[in-house]
Scaffold this active site. Structure first.
Site, PDB file in Angstrom:
ATOM      1  N   ARG A 118      91.947  47.273  -5.235  1.00  0.00           N
ATOM      2  CA  ARG A 118      93.336  47.195  -4.778  1.00  0.00           C
ATOM      3  C   ARG A 118      93.527  48.021  -3.517  1.00  0.00           C
ATOM      4  O   ARG A 118      93.109  49.169  -3.449  1.00  0.00           O
ATOM      5  CB  ARG A 118      94.266  47.690  -5.890  1.00  0.00           C
ATOM      6  N   ARG A 132      95.773  56.416  -9.137  1.00  0.00           N
ATOM      7  CA  ARG A 132      95.929  55.236  -8.274  1.00  0.00           C
ATOM      8  C   ARG A 132      94.741  55.201  -7.327  1.00  0.00           C
ATOM      9  O   ARG A 132      94.663  56.001  -6.402  1.00  0.00           O
ATOM     10  CB  ARG A 132      97.251  55.353  -7.505  1.00  0.00           C
ATOM     11  N   GLU A 159     101.876  53.972 -16.775  1.00  0.00           N
ATOM     12  CA  GLU A 159     101.437  52.641 -17.209  1.00  0.00           C
ATOM     13  C   GLU A 159      99.929  52.601 -17.436  1.00  0.00           C
ATOM     14  O   GLU A 159      99.146  52.902 -16.554  1.00  0.00           O
ATOM     15  CB  GLU A 159     101.812  51.608 -16.146  1.00  0.00           C
ATOM     16  N   SER A 167      99.321  46.334 -19.409  1.00  0.00           N
ATOM     17  CA  SER A 167     100.407  45.431 -19.060  1.00  0.00           C
ATOM     18  C   SER A 167     100.027  44.053 -19.556  1.00  0.00           C
ATOM     19  O   SER A 167      98.891  43.623 -19.385  1.00  0.00           O
ATOM     20  CB  SER A 167     100.563  45.428 -17.538  1.00  0.00           C
ATOM     21  N   ARG A 212      92.707  55.024 -15.751  1.00  0.00           N
ATOM     22  CA  ARG A 212      93.956  55.545 -16.321  1.00  0.00           C
ATOM     23  C   ARG A 212      93.772  55.934 -17.785  1.00  0.00           C
ATOM     24  O   ARG A 212      94.447  56.846 -18.280  1.00  0.00           O
ATOM     25  CB  ARG A 212      95.080  54.536 -16.161  1.00  0.00           C
TER      26      ARG A 212
END
Length: 423
Positions: free
Chosen positions: A257, A272, A344, A347, A387
């Site tokens: 990403r 991140r 988070e 998802s 994460r």
RNA sequence: GGUGGAGUCGCCUAGUGGCCGAGGGCGCACGCCUCGAAAGCGUGUGAGGUGGCAACACCUCCGUGGGUUCAAAUCCCACCUCCACCGCCA
């Protein structure tokens, strides 16, 4: 792509969905107009083409002097056909553009609004610590598990090395996740991390998210941000046998990403990052089963997080914060003691028939003798490695900087019960 | 990367410019036959779209995209994929 048939019958439903997302309901009328225009063009083309073929047949059988005039007529008609064909191509392109501009119609019950308008479905008690907590990076460095400095040296900001117990932790998490998925009946898959434009487009990642995606211009390939992309595209242009549904895949891949526009956000540690590994669940099922399947995916996510003994919060994402493909989305967030907030971790999205329609994935009901129909696709994170490590270290930390290993993970770490700081 | 070959309706296959707007076989479905089954016989058997209440009619699709032609699965160009061999290589 949304289904055009219900759109024609109930355009208001789509307009309302657009409003809930904070998007232009006028796009719906533009799509309807493009649809009408295309159908007109199709009719003109079909009629003309039918005539051309009739005359073509006459030309083939005509003898001697009759042939000349017929040829002249055929030539004129051919020119006309070319013209109308071009008009049709334009109308097709216009329809497609208008079609692609509209995100999936939200599921009933999704709250209107943006990022902060989620609904909390469930929230665990926040853990307390009688010592000053360290954040995941401090713990990771103490354990010799995370090295962001050398990550930056070699690759730049938002890159990292997992070393020693950090690397072992990744393997343990992935193995636990895959074991759970296999036990639940998923087919484990190692998926490509580089895909062609069609796969990216089909899954909806070249729309609003285009800036997030790494592109290898030299080879016209894209680095996936999630194995949802290769898993969804796995059955592209196929007609699935209804009897085999639901098809469930657990894909493992690296995820890339660009994190464009997130400057200054989550800059410390590995919350991140530009590259991480993930185990992703993906289902193909009947549209009528999609809502129930969505709940199942959410259930498996919760099972996994429960196995890691993490306190979590489950939220129902508001319309404006859904991706273009999702009709509904639930996030599971874990408590981050160092920041006193929820983060988070997973998802899950119900994309109904939206993605499948773009990717040309359909289903045939053989048993009922039914025809070919749309299929629904859903995805959900089982384990996003970085994460998960962040939450694991922070939540299970102890005063001396050691970290307790949840029981379910111990077998995958050689029976280790505690991760001890290096001295 | 180089050379050669190939991509047709689930599978195999016919098909080098006009009744191929796609023939045959296998598979599959239904029917006949049979006590039942097999075999045999018969019928049917892709997707998308437009119009129509419907029966149905018509259009598009022979790897993809262009082109030639009144007409393209068939000719030309580019690309993609697969197979074989060579080179390189984890």
């Amino acid at each position: 792509m949304i289904d055009l048939r219900p759109l024609r019958d109930e355009p208001d439903r789509v307009r309302q969905s657009q409003r809930a997302r904070g998007e232009d309901p006028g796009l719906v009328d533009a799509l309807l107009a493009a649809d009408v225009a295309r159908r007109g063009a199709v009719r003109r083309f079909d009629d003309l083409r039918a005539e051309q073929r009739r005359i073509g047949r006459d030309v083939a059988t005509a003898q001697g002097p009759l042939k000349g005039p017929l040829l002249v007529q055929a030539k004129e008609l051919a020119a006309e056909v070319r013209e109308v064909e071009a008009t049709l191509a334009d109308a097709d392109a216009a329809l497609r553009a208008a079609h692609l501009a509209i995100p999936n119609v939200i599921e009933d019950g999704v709250r209107p609004g943006g990022e902060d308008d989620y609904v909390v479905l469930e929230e665990a008690a926040v853990p307390t610590y009688d010592f000053e907590v360290r954040d995941h990076l401090a713990l990771g460095e103490l354990l010799g598990a995370i090295d962001v400095q050398r990550g930056a040296k070699v690759s730049g900001a938002r890159f990292y090395y997992l070393t020693g117990i950090g690397a072992l932790l990744e393997f343990a998490l992935v193995n636990l996740a895959v074991a759970q998925a296999v036990a639940a009946g998923f087919t484990p898959v190692i998926a490509p991390a580089l895909v062609k434009a069609a796969a990216m487009e089909g899954t909806g990642f070249l729309g609003a998210h285009a800036a997030e995606v790494y592109r290898l211009a030299e080879d016209e390939l894209y680095l996936v941000g999630t194995s949802e992309v290769p898993l969804a595209a796995y059955h592209a242009e196929e007609i699935l046998d209804g009897g085999t549904l639901p098809l469930r895949y657990a894909g493992f891949s690296s995820c890339f990403r660009r994190e464009a526009g997130s400057y200054g956000k989550d800059t410390r540690g590995i919350i991140r990052v530009h590259q991480f590994d993930k185990v992703e669940m993906f289902s193909f099922c009947r549209p009528a089963d999609a809502t129930a399947e969505h709940q199942r995916l959410l259930g498996w996510e919760r099972d996994f997080l429960a196995a890691l003994e993490l306190p979590i919060r489950v939220i129902d994402i508001a319309a404006g914060d859904l991706g273009s493909s999702a009709a509904r989305k639930y996030d599971c967030e874990a408590w981050l003691p160092s920041q006193q907030r929820w983060l988070e971790l997973t998802s899950t999205s119900n994309c109904t028939t939206f993605q499948a329609r773009r990717l040309g994935i359909r289903l045939r009901e053989r048993d009922t003798g039914g025809g070919v129909g749309p299929v629904a696709t859903l995805n959900g994170t089982l384990c996003a490695v970085t994460r998960s490590i962040v939450a694991l270290l922070e939540v299970h930390q102890r005063a001396d900087g050691s970290v307790a290993v949840p029981a379910a993970l111990q077998p995958y770490l050689g029976g280790r019960e505690v991760l001890e700081p290096r001295r």
